[in-house]
Scaffold this motif. Structure first.
Motif, mmCIF file in Angstrom:
data_model
loop_
_atom_site.group_PDB
_atom_site.id
_atom_site.type_symbol
_atom_site.label_atom_id
_atom_site.label_comp_id
_atom_site.label_asym_id
_atom_site.label_seq_id
_atom_site.Cartn_x
_atom_site.Cartn_y
_atom_site.Cartn_z
ATOM 1 N N LEU A 4 0.627 -1.152 0.124
ATOM 2 C CA LEU A 4 0.069 -0.248 -0.017
ATOM 3 C C LEU A 4 0.659 1.636 -0.435
ATOM 4 C CD1 LEU A 4 -3.104 -1.392 2.362
ATOM 5 C CD2 LEU A 4 -3.042 -1.101 0.261
ATOM 6 N N GLU A 5 2.192 1.121 0.417
ATOM 7 C CA GLU A 5 3.193 2.300 0.556
ATOM 8 C C GLU A 5 3.172 2.750 -0.864
ATOM 9 O OE1 GLU A 5 3.239 -0.325 2.527
ATOM 10 O OE2 GLU A 5 2.320 0.742 4.773
ATOM 11 N N THR A 6 3.434 2.165 -1.776
ATOM 12 C CA THR A 6 3.539 2.417 -3.463
ATOM 13 C C THR A 6 3.209 2.999 -3.907
ATOM 14 O OG1 THR A 6 3.858 0.010 -3.514
ATOM 15 C CG2 THR A 6 5.950 0.384 -2.230
ATOM 16 N N ILE A 7 1.598 2.688 -3.251
ATOM 17 C CA ILE A 7 0.052 3.213 -4.075
ATOM 18 C C ILE A 7 -0.359 4.335 -4.097
ATOM 19 C CG2 ILE A 7 -2.535 2.393 -5.105
ATOM 20 C CD1 ILE A 7 -1.343 -0.624 -3.690
ATOM 21 N N GLN A 8 -0.092 5.104 -4.679
ATOM 22 C CA GLN A 8 0.367 6.907 -4.692
ATOM 23 C C GLN A 8 -0.649 6.939 -4.918
ATOM 24 O OE1 GLN A 8 2.551 4.747 -7.431
ATOM 25 N NE2 GLN A 8 3.858 6.112 -7.660
ATOM 26 N N ALA A 25 -7.459 -4.529 0.176
ATOM 27 C CA ALA A 25 -6.713 -6.018 0.229
ATOM 28 C C ALA A 25 -5.996 -6.022 -1.250
ATOM 29 C CB ALA A 25 -8.403 -7.424 0.215
ATOM 30 N N SER A 26 -5.163 -7.231 -0.715
ATOM 31 C CA SER A 26 -4.475 -7.221 -1.609
ATOM 32 C C SER A 26 -4.993 -8.684 -1.755
ATOM 33 C CB SER A 26 -2.963 -7.925 -1.589
ATOM 34 O OG SER A 26 -2.473 -5.916 -1.006
ATOM 35 N N VAL A 32 -4.682 -4.510 -6.092
ATOM 36 C CA VAL A 32 -4.921 -4.218 -4.488
ATOM 37 C C VAL A 32 -6.219 -4.080 -4.849
ATOM 38 C CG1 VAL A 32 -4.043 -2.634 -2.677
ATOM 39 C CG2 VAL A 32 -2.165 -4.494 -3.997
ATOM 40 N N ALA A 33 -7.580 -4.178 -3.948
ATOM 41 C CA ALA A 33 -8.267 -3.438 -4.260
ATOM 42 C C ALA A 33 -8.745 -2.455 -3.196
ATOM 43 C CB ALA A 33 -9.494 -4.074 -3.960
ATOM 44 N N ALA A 34 -9.423 -1.544 -3.001
ATOM 45 C CA ALA A 34 -9.994 -0.671 -1.880
ATOM 46 C C ALA A 34 -11.051 -0.249 -2.826
ATOM 47 C CB ALA A 34 -9.113 0.611 -2.115
ATOM 48 N N ARG A 96 -19.274 7.388 -3.463
ATOM 49 C CA ARG A 96 -18.796 6.325 -2.051
ATOM 50 C C ARG A 96 -18.093 5.772 -4.106
ATOM 51 N NH1 ARG A 96 -21.278 0.618 -0.908
ATOM 52 N NH2 ARG A 96 -20.357 -0.116 0.969
ATOM 53 N N LEU A 97 -16.533 5.216 -4.293
ATOM 54 C CA LEU A 97 -15.941 4.152 -5.138
ATOM 55 C C LEU A 97 -15.163 2.873 -4.907
ATOM 56 C CD1 LEU A 97 -12.999 6.655 -6.442
ATOM 57 C CD2 LEU A 97 -14.774 7.163 -3.961
ATOM 58 N N ALA A 98 -14.373 2.911 -5.490
ATOM 59 C CA ALA A 98 -14.415 1.140 -5.578
ATOM 60 C C ALA A 98 -12.947 1.129 -6.458
ATOM 61 C CB ALA A 98 -15.426 -0.628 -6.005
ATOM 62 N N HIS A 99 -11.896 0.746 -5.984
ATOM 63 C CA HIS A 99 -10.722 0.951 -6.785
ATOM 64 C C HIS A 99 -10.089 -0.194 -6.970
ATOM 65 C CE1 HIS A 99 -9.379 5.583 -6.524
ATOM 66 N NE2 HIS A 99 -10.420 5.415 -7.650
ATOM 67 N N LEU A 100 -9.456 -0.176 -7.941
ATOM 68 C CA LEU A 100 -8.442 -1.589 -8.349
ATOM 69 C C LEU A 100 -7.509 -1.015 -8.528
ATOM 70 C CD1 LEU A 100 -9.985 -4.898 -10.249
ATOM 71 C CD2 LEU A 100 -9.064 -4.499 -7.473
ATOM 72 N N TYR A 101 -6.026 -1.661 -8.006
ATOM 73 C CA TYR A 101 -5.115 -0.555 -8.482
ATOM 74 C C TYR A 101 -4.130 -1.749 -8.874
ATOM 75 C CZ TYR A 101 -6.625 2.744 -4.988
ATOM 76 O OH TYR A 101 -7.223 3.681 -4.479
#
Length: 290
Positions: A4-8, A25-26, A32-34, A96-101
């Motif tokens: 998570l520290e590297t996901i700007q 969660a990874s 990674v999802a958030a 409210r939003l979902a992210h995939l990194y």
């Protein structure tokens, strides 16, 4: 998988007093999802090293990009934000939003396996407030799952791969004005992909693969990374993990047999590697899909 520290984009939201993280969660394989909620905020993203897929789960009708003030968000709108992009956002009201990194290595692997193209040839097209009901439905299924339950988190990994594959197949195009140098010739790359897929159970060596291309190990490793976007050993491990997941989902082979089919000398080595990559043991993964 990225930390998570590297996901700007994640860190930018996480540092805002207005944004609240509901869960993250990874999911393995560099994804990674958030899930976030936010209100009355502004966000600037400056050339992140990862790709971001987002879906507006609720609200967002007052959200817009500063360079596109006439276009507003809405529920089920999607955004595709490639690595290296620049964007500034204004959030009026609630969202409210979902992210995939997605790591660049996983994106590169999908370019190879889905498009049979060199990753450096390809560019993910930036898109804002996209309408794609199928992708939105996948995001809604994703957030209905309990990411802290190992069985469900493994199924979220499959959904994440569906989301990523859809984007690669529909929103990746040739990079403009690029002259490729230093990589493997297309026919050599195809031969390598086919050879590796047919020999995942074998103890492949760097010298063996380099010999197929009449190159030294040093030059082959450099040119392979140029063409595939990741080193040979990472590509081979990713293909073995993909094969292992397929066997665990679709067969009743014993774990030792799955290990041998995927090039591992023992069930314990396979189990440890699988757990590191997927966040769960092979047994837990198989149970999740029964």
């Amino acid at each position: 998988m990225p930390s998570l520290e590297t996901i700007q984009v994640f860190q930018s939201l996480n540092s805002s007093p207005h944004a609240q993280l509901e869960q993250s969660a990874s999911l393995g394989d560099g994804v990674v999802a958030a899930l976030w909620n936010n209100r009355h905020d502004s966000q600037d993203y400056h050339a992140p090293t990862h790709h971001t897929l987002s879906c507006y789960i609720g609200g967002g009708t007052g959200t817009y990009r500063r360079d596109q003030p006439d276009r507003k968000g809405a529920p089920d709108k999607l955004c595709v934000l490639p690595a290296g992009h620049q964007s500034s956002w204004v959030i009026n009201g609630d969202i409210r939003l979902a992210h995939l990194y997605i790591s660049p290595e996983q994106f590169a692997l999908n370019c190879v396996t889905l498009l049979d193209r060199e990753p450096r040839e390809m560019a993910l097209r930036e898109d804002t407030f996209l309408d794609d009901p199928l992708q939105a439905e996948r995001f809604h299924r994703l957030i209905r799952m309990n990411w802290n339950e190992p069985g469900e988190r493994l199924q979220t990994s499959s959904l994440a791969h569906e989301l990523l594959a859809h984007v690669v197949l529909n929103q990746v195009g040739l990079r403009e004005g690029l002259k490729l140098k230093g990589g493997l010739a297309p026919h050599l790359r195809r031969q390598l992909v086919e050879f590796i897929e047919l020999n995942l159970a074998e103890p492949l060596s760097l010298g063996q693969l380099a010999g197929m291309c009449a190159l030294s190990e040093y030059h082959f490793a450099r040119m392979f990374r140029e063409s595939f976007g990741l080193p040979p050993h990472q590509y081979l491990l990713a293909r073995r993990m993909n094969r292992a997941r397929e066997l665990l989902r679709t067969t009743r082979l014993a774990f030792g047999e799955v290990a041998l089919e995927c090039g591992f000398a023992s069930a314990s080595h396979f189990s440890n590697t699988f757990k590191q990559a997927m966040g769960a043991t092979p047994g837990t993964y198989r149970l999740a899909f029964q």
